[in-house]
Design a protein around this motif. Structure first.
Motif, PDB file in Angstrom:
ATOM      1  N   LEU A 130      74.035  39.113 -28.368  1.00 35.96           N
ATOM      2  CA  LEU A 130      73.700  40.358 -27.666  1.00 35.96           C
ATOM      3  C   LEU A 130      72.207  40.664 -27.837  1.00 35.96           C
ATOM      4  CD1 LEU A 130      74.767  42.850 -26.091  1.00 35.96           C
ATOM      5  CD2 LEU A 130      75.034  43.990 -28.297  1.00 35.96           C
ATOM      6  N   GLN A 131      71.762  40.467 -29.047  1.00 36.45           N
ATOM      7  CA  GLN A 131      70.340  40.664 -29.329  1.00 36.45           C
ATOM      8  C   GLN A 131      69.511  39.723 -28.459  1.00 36.45           C
ATOM      9  OE1 GLN A 131      69.743  41.056 -33.541  1.00 36.45           O
ATOM     10  NE2 GLN A 131      67.692  40.229 -33.407  1.00 36.45           N
ATOM     11  N   GLU A 132      69.955  38.481 -28.409  1.00 39.76           N
ATOM     12  CA  GLU A 132      69.230  37.476 -27.641  1.00 39.76           C
ATOM     13  C   GLU A 132      69.219  37.813 -26.145  1.00 39.76           C
ATOM     14  OE1 GLU A 132      67.559  35.242 -29.226  1.00 39.76           O
ATOM     15  OE2 GLU A 132      66.733  34.390 -27.378  1.00 39.76           O
ATOM     16  N   VAL A 133      70.341  38.313 -25.656  1.00 36.47           N
ATOM     17  CA  VAL A 133      70.432  38.662 -24.231  1.00 36.47           C
ATOM     18  C   VAL A 133      69.372  39.696 -23.871  1.00 36.47           C
ATOM     19  CG1 VAL A 133      71.843  39.849 -22.492  1.00 36.47           C
ATOM     20  CG2 VAL A 133      72.884  38.108 -23.958  1.00 36.47           C
ATOM     21  N   PHE A 134      69.274  40.732 -24.677  1.00 36.88           N
ATOM     22  CA  PHE A 134      68.338  41.808 -24.313  1.00 36.88           C
ATOM     23  C   PHE A 134      66.890  41.421 -24.605  1.00 36.88           C
ATOM     24  CE2 PHE A 134      72.239  44.093 -23.850  1.00 36.88           C
ATOM     25  CZ  PHE A 134      71.971  44.944 -22.796  1.00 36.88           C
ATOM     26  N   LEU A 135      66.690  40.552 -25.572  1.00 34.04           N
ATOM     27  CA  LEU A 135      65.323  40.057 -25.769  1.00 34.04           C
ATOM     28  C   LEU A 135      64.906  39.202 -24.576  1.00 34.04           C
ATOM     29  CD1 LEU A 135      65.361  39.211 -29.578  1.00 34.04           C
ATOM     30  CD2 LEU A 135      64.000  40.962 -28.435  1.00 34.04           C
ATOM     31  N   ARG A 136      65.845  38.387 -24.087  1.00 31.24           N
ATOM     32  CA  ARG A 136      65.514  37.579 -22.910  1.00 31.24           C
ATOM     33  C   ARG A 136      65.300  38.469 -21.685  1.00 31.24           C
ATOM     34  NH1 ARG A 136      67.992  31.545 -22.954  1.00 31.24           N
ATOM     35  NH2 ARG A 136      67.623  31.185 -25.171  1.00 31.24           N
ATOM     36  N   ALA A 137      66.113  39.505 -21.597  1.00 30.02           N
ATOM     37  CA  ALA A 137      65.929  40.431 -20.463  1.00 30.02           C
ATOM     38  C   ALA A 137      64.525  41.023 -20.507  1.00 30.02           C
ATOM     39  CB  ALA A 137      66.977  41.536 -20.509  1.00 30.02           C
ATOM     40  N   TRP A 138      64.074  41.323 -21.702  1.00 31.39           N
ATOM     41  CA  TRP A 138      62.713  41.870 -21.871  1.00 31.39           C
ATOM     42  C   TRP A 138      61.668  40.835 -21.473  1.00 31.39           C
ATOM     43  CZ3 TRP A 138      59.751  45.967 -22.446  1.00 31.39           C
ATOM     44  CH2 TRP A 138      58.492  45.833 -23.033  1.00 31.39           C
ATOM     45  N   GLN A 139      61.865  39.628 -21.980  1.00 30.39           N
ATOM     46  CA  GLN A 139      60.862  38.589 -21.745  1.00 30.39           C
ATOM     47  C   GLN A 139      60.879  38.090 -20.297  1.00 30.39           C
ATOM     48  OE1 GLN A 139      62.307  36.002 -24.761  1.00 30.39           O
ATOM     49  NE2 GLN A 139      61.144  36.979 -26.416  1.00 30.39           N
ATOM     50  N   GLN A 140      62.068  38.121 -19.677  1.00 32.12           N
ATOM     51  CA  GLN A 140      62.192  37.537 -18.341  1.00 32.12           C
ATOM     52  C   GLN A 140      62.374  38.605 -17.266  1.00 32.12           C
ATOM     53  OE1 GLN A 140      65.468  34.785 -18.738  1.00 32.12           O
ATOM     54  NE2 GLN A 140      64.504  33.685 -20.421  1.00 32.12           N
ATOM     55  N   ALA A 141      61.993  39.819 -17.592  1.00 29.61           N
ATOM     56  CA  ALA A 141      62.242  40.920 -16.656  1.00 29.61           C
ATOM     57  C   ALA A 141      61.646  40.639 -15.283  1.00 29.61           C
ATOM     58  CB  ALA A 141      61.677  42.224 -17.227  1.00 29.61           C
ATOM     59  N   ARG A 142      60.519  39.974 -15.268  1.00 30.41           N
ATOM     60  CA  ARG A 142      59.874  39.775 -13.978  1.00 30.41           C
ATOM     61  C   ARG A 142      60.629  38.761 -13.118  1.00 30.41           C
ATOM     62  NH1 ARG A 142      56.047  37.056 -17.297  1.00 30.41           N
ATOM     63  NH2 ARG A 142      54.708  38.878 -17.285  1.00 30.41           N
ATOM     64  N   THR A 143      61.554  38.035 -13.713  1.00 31.48           N
ATOM     65  CA  THR A 143      62.330  37.075 -12.917  1.00 31.48           C
ATOM     66  C   THR A 143      63.534  37.733 -12.242  1.00 31.48           C
ATOM     67  OG1 THR A 143      63.838  36.417 -14.695  1.00 31.48           O
ATOM     68  CG2 THR A 143      61.713  35.267 -14.566  1.00 31.48           C
ATOM     69  N   TYR A 144      63.812  38.965 -12.593  1.00 36.67           N
ATOM     70  CA  TYR A 144      64.961  39.622 -11.977  1.00 36.67           C
ATOM     71  C   TYR A 144      64.694  39.860 -10.488  1.00 36.67           C
ATOM     72  CZ  TYR A 144      68.114  43.233 -10.411  1.00 36.67           C
ATOM     73  OH  TYR A 144      69.037  43.943  -9.685  1.00 36.67           O
ATOM     74  N   ASP A 145      65.668  39.491  -9.690  1.00 37.36           N
ATOM     75  CA  ASP A 145      65.539  39.644  -8.249  1.00 37.36           C
ATOM     76  C   ASP A 145      66.692  40.513  -7.757  1.00 37.36           C
ATOM     77  OD1 ASP A 145      65.342  39.479  -5.549  1.00 37.36           O
ATOM     78  OD2 ASP A 145      65.521  37.301  -5.411  1.00 37.36           O
ATOM     79  N   GLU A 146      66.358  41.697  -7.342  1.00 37.85           N
ATOM     80  CA  GLU A 146      67.389  42.655  -6.931  1.00 37.85           C
ATOM     81  C   GLU A 146      68.247  42.099  -5.794  1.00 37.85           C
ATOM     82  OE1 GLU A 146      65.701  46.449  -6.097  1.00 37.85           O
ATOM     83  OE2 GLU A 146      67.641  47.428  -5.839  1.00 37.85           O
ATOM     84  N   ALA A 147      67.638  41.267  -4.975  1.00 40.92           N
ATOM     85  CA  ALA A 147      68.387  40.737  -3.830  1.00 40.92           C
ATOM     86  C   ALA A 147      69.521  39.821  -4.277  1.00 40.92           C
ATOM     87  CB  ALA A 147      67.431  39.982  -2.904  1.00 40.92           C
ATOM     88  N   ARG A 148      69.429  39.313  -5.485  1.00 40.62           N
ATOM     89  CA  ARG A 148      70.455  38.361  -5.942  1.00 40.62           C
ATOM     90  C   ARG A 148      71.587  39.045  -6.692  1.00 40.62           C
ATOM     91  NH1 ARG A 148      68.427  32.672  -8.003  1.00 40.62           N
ATOM     92  NH2 ARG A 148      70.650  32.432  -7.777  1.00 40.62           N
ATOM     93  N   GLY A 149      71.494  40.329  -6.877  1.00 43.07           N
ATOM     94  CA  GLY A 149      72.620  41.002  -7.520  1.00 43.07           C
ATOM     95  C   GLY A 149      72.172  42.146  -8.403  1.00 43.07           C
ATOM     96  N   ALA A 150      73.165  42.875  -8.884  1.00 45.75           N
ATOM     97  CA  ALA A 150      72.903  44.036  -9.723  1.00 45.75           C
ATOM     98  C   ALA A 150      72.385  43.597 -11.095  1.00 45.75           C
ATOM     99  CB  ALA A 150      74.184  44.847  -9.897  1.00 45.75           C
TER     100      ALA A 150
END
Lengths: 287, 229
Positions: B81-101
């Motif tokens: 869980l810790q790793e998931v949110f750290l990755r979310a922080w580090q990879q936030a710019r890769t999130y693409d709203e068009a690909r899903g919530a």
């Protein structure tokens, strides 16, 4: 050819629940993975299955320390690992939320009916909201007042150490963003109250804390004063064990207190019935 | 910051407290709960760790439940869980709203990490161990399939969220039973064995149940976020 593709699609969809759990053999796992890379429809099905498993699974929430560790690691990370791509400039609703200092999680739906402030909200929401309220408080640098007696500190620590003993205060008759939580053990009489964002009162008024019973009667647990920042921290005692009560509310009363509430509820919350809440999972009441 | 509460009225004692005059407060319009997930992600990209905290508060429970079911133990799930949110922080710019919530994005990160961990451990994930120390690989979970359904005893009672329980109540009993075992971490073939049903029957019940929940949950106020939202 289309039949083959459709058959393959249906086969993959049927495998997804086991794929989610990581319980497919290596061959099937690879087959599903390959299909998912090329099939947005099945990726949508996978998202659905993942989300539902997370929502359905009966798992107590993670310890509060996990959140702390994450934020500490983010804070400790050097600028090269931060995602900062543009100069930090807040915009939109996030900026306004930051400026207003309202970094609290979403409040549960208030459209409830029943004992004092409506039906008890779900245990899941209670636990999550109370933990979040507690954490959000900690995040903004809250440290509770030094209590005079060591015994009192220990009693507070004991209450706060169990997130299952936390009940959020998320209801109000006023359109305000006050929030809070009470920590209590079902068989005990100690209740630790934390509230934030309470409106300032005229000098001749104080907040009075009421506990409500299933018989729709209320007892006073005393008067409390909010700080200039609208925060209250108070260790209270209920006349009867906490399990006898179904809700709590704060009202604005004359500084000497009232025999019964004379104003609207500024902040309050309901407790699930203790007999049912002994189980974390609880179906909605039929009435 | 706070507005004053009006003077109390001399109303008779009332168990149920009545509505006071509204107190306007600008902050009510800018509560963080009004900030949509994509804006939180944008704030994370801009280097705002508070946004990560809000995102965690919103989604950590579901992601953690997912991780726990896949891994079969809380300790491993906490680490991931810790790793998931750290990755979310580090990879936030890769999130693409068009690909899903955002929830789907987080679940996807969690799922990849969990499957890697399962492979790393080189064994099938352990079945979730209950607080009593009883291995769920036994028939303990049959207890959640009560032959006499009732508000507190059927499979819905295994689910904490009231909205979810209400949605589950709309499902046929056989589908609820399958879902209850799935939510406990059993594979479809394990469920078939426990229920004494053909695997194909279990798969079709599972499929129908997942589809129906997907359709009905929003109406029950469950914070479901589906890919096409």
């Amino acid at each position: 050819m289309q039949d083959v593709a459709l058959r393959d699609h249906l086969t993959i969809v049927a495998l997804l629940p086991d794929f989610v759990l990581g319980k497919l053999d290596e061959t099937s796992q690879r087959r599903v993975t390959r299909h998912l890379e090329a099939c947005p429809t099945c990726r949508g099905e996978l998202d659905n299955a993942l989300n539902l498993l997370g929502l359905l699974a009966d798992v107590p929430p993670p310890p509060l320390a996990v959140r702390e560790r994450i934020l500490q690691r983010v804070a400790a990370s050097d600028s090269s690992s931060a995602p900062r791509a543009i100069p930090s400039r807040r915009a939109g609703r996030w900026a306004r939320a930051i400026d207003a200092g309202t970094l609290l999680p979403p409040a549960p739906d208030r459209a409830r009916e029943g004992a004092p402030f409506g039906q008890p909200i779900s245990r899941r929401v209670l636990i999550a909201a109370s933990a979040a309220v507690f954490l959000a408080t900690a995040l903004v640098g809250w440290s509770y007042e030094q209590q005079g007696a060591m015994g009192q500190e220990q009693r507070i620590s004991a209450l706060m150490s169990d997130p299952r003993a936390a009940y959020p205060l998320d209801d109000s008759d006023l359109p305000i963003t006050a929030s809070g939580v009470v920590f209590a053990e079902p068989t005990g009489r100690d209740v630790y109250l934390i509230a934030n964002g309470l409106p300032a009162l005229p000098g001749n008024q104080r907040y009075q804390v009421w506990f409500f019973t299933t018989e729709d009667t209320q007892v006073s647990a005393g008067l409390v004063s909010a700080g200039a920042d609208g925060a209250v921290r108070a260790l209270l005692q209920t006349p009867a064990p906490f399990a006898d009560y179904v809700g709590v509310g704060l009202t604005a009363e004359p500084e000497s207190g009232s025999a019964a509430p004379t104003s609207g509820m500024v902040l309050g919350g309901s407790f699930p019935p203790i007999s049912a809440s002994a189980r974390i999972d609880r179906a909605p009441r039929s009435s | 910051m706070a507005s004053a509460v009006p003077e109390p009225r001399n109303s008779p004692p009332a168990a149920r407290i009545r509505v006071l005059e509204p107190v306007s407060r600008a902050a009510a319009d800018v509560s963080a709960d009004l900030v949509p997930d994509p804006e939180l992600i944008a704030a994370m990209v801009a280097g705002e760790p508070e946004a990560l905290g809000v995102l965690y508060d919103r989604h950590a429970n579901v992601v953690f439940a997912l991780l726990t079911r896949i891994l079969g133990d809380r300790e491993g799930a906490e680490d991931l869980l810790q790793e998931v949110f750290l990755r979310a922080w580090q990879q936030a710019r890769t999130y693409d709203e068009a690909r899903g919530a955002v929830r789907c994005w987080l679940n996807g990160i969690a799922h990849n990490l969990a499957l890697n961990e399962v492979r790393r451990r080189g064994r099938r994930p352990r079945i979730w161990r209950r607080a009593g120390g009883e291995e769920d690989g036994s028939d303990a979970y049959i207890a959640c399939i009560d032959p006499a359904p009732g508000p507190d005893s059927h499979a819905c009672s295994r689910v904490r969220d009231v909205g979810m329980a209400q949605a589950l109540e709309q499902l046929p009993r056989a589908q609820r039973d399958v879902l209850a075992l799935y939510a406990a971490g059993f594979s479809q073939s394990e469920i078939a064995a426990k229920l004494g049903e053909p695997l194909g029957t279990v798969k079709s019940r599972m499929r129908r149940a997942l589809c129906q929940l997907r359709e009905s949950l929003p109406a029950y106020g469950v914070d479901a976020e589906w890919p096409d939202d």
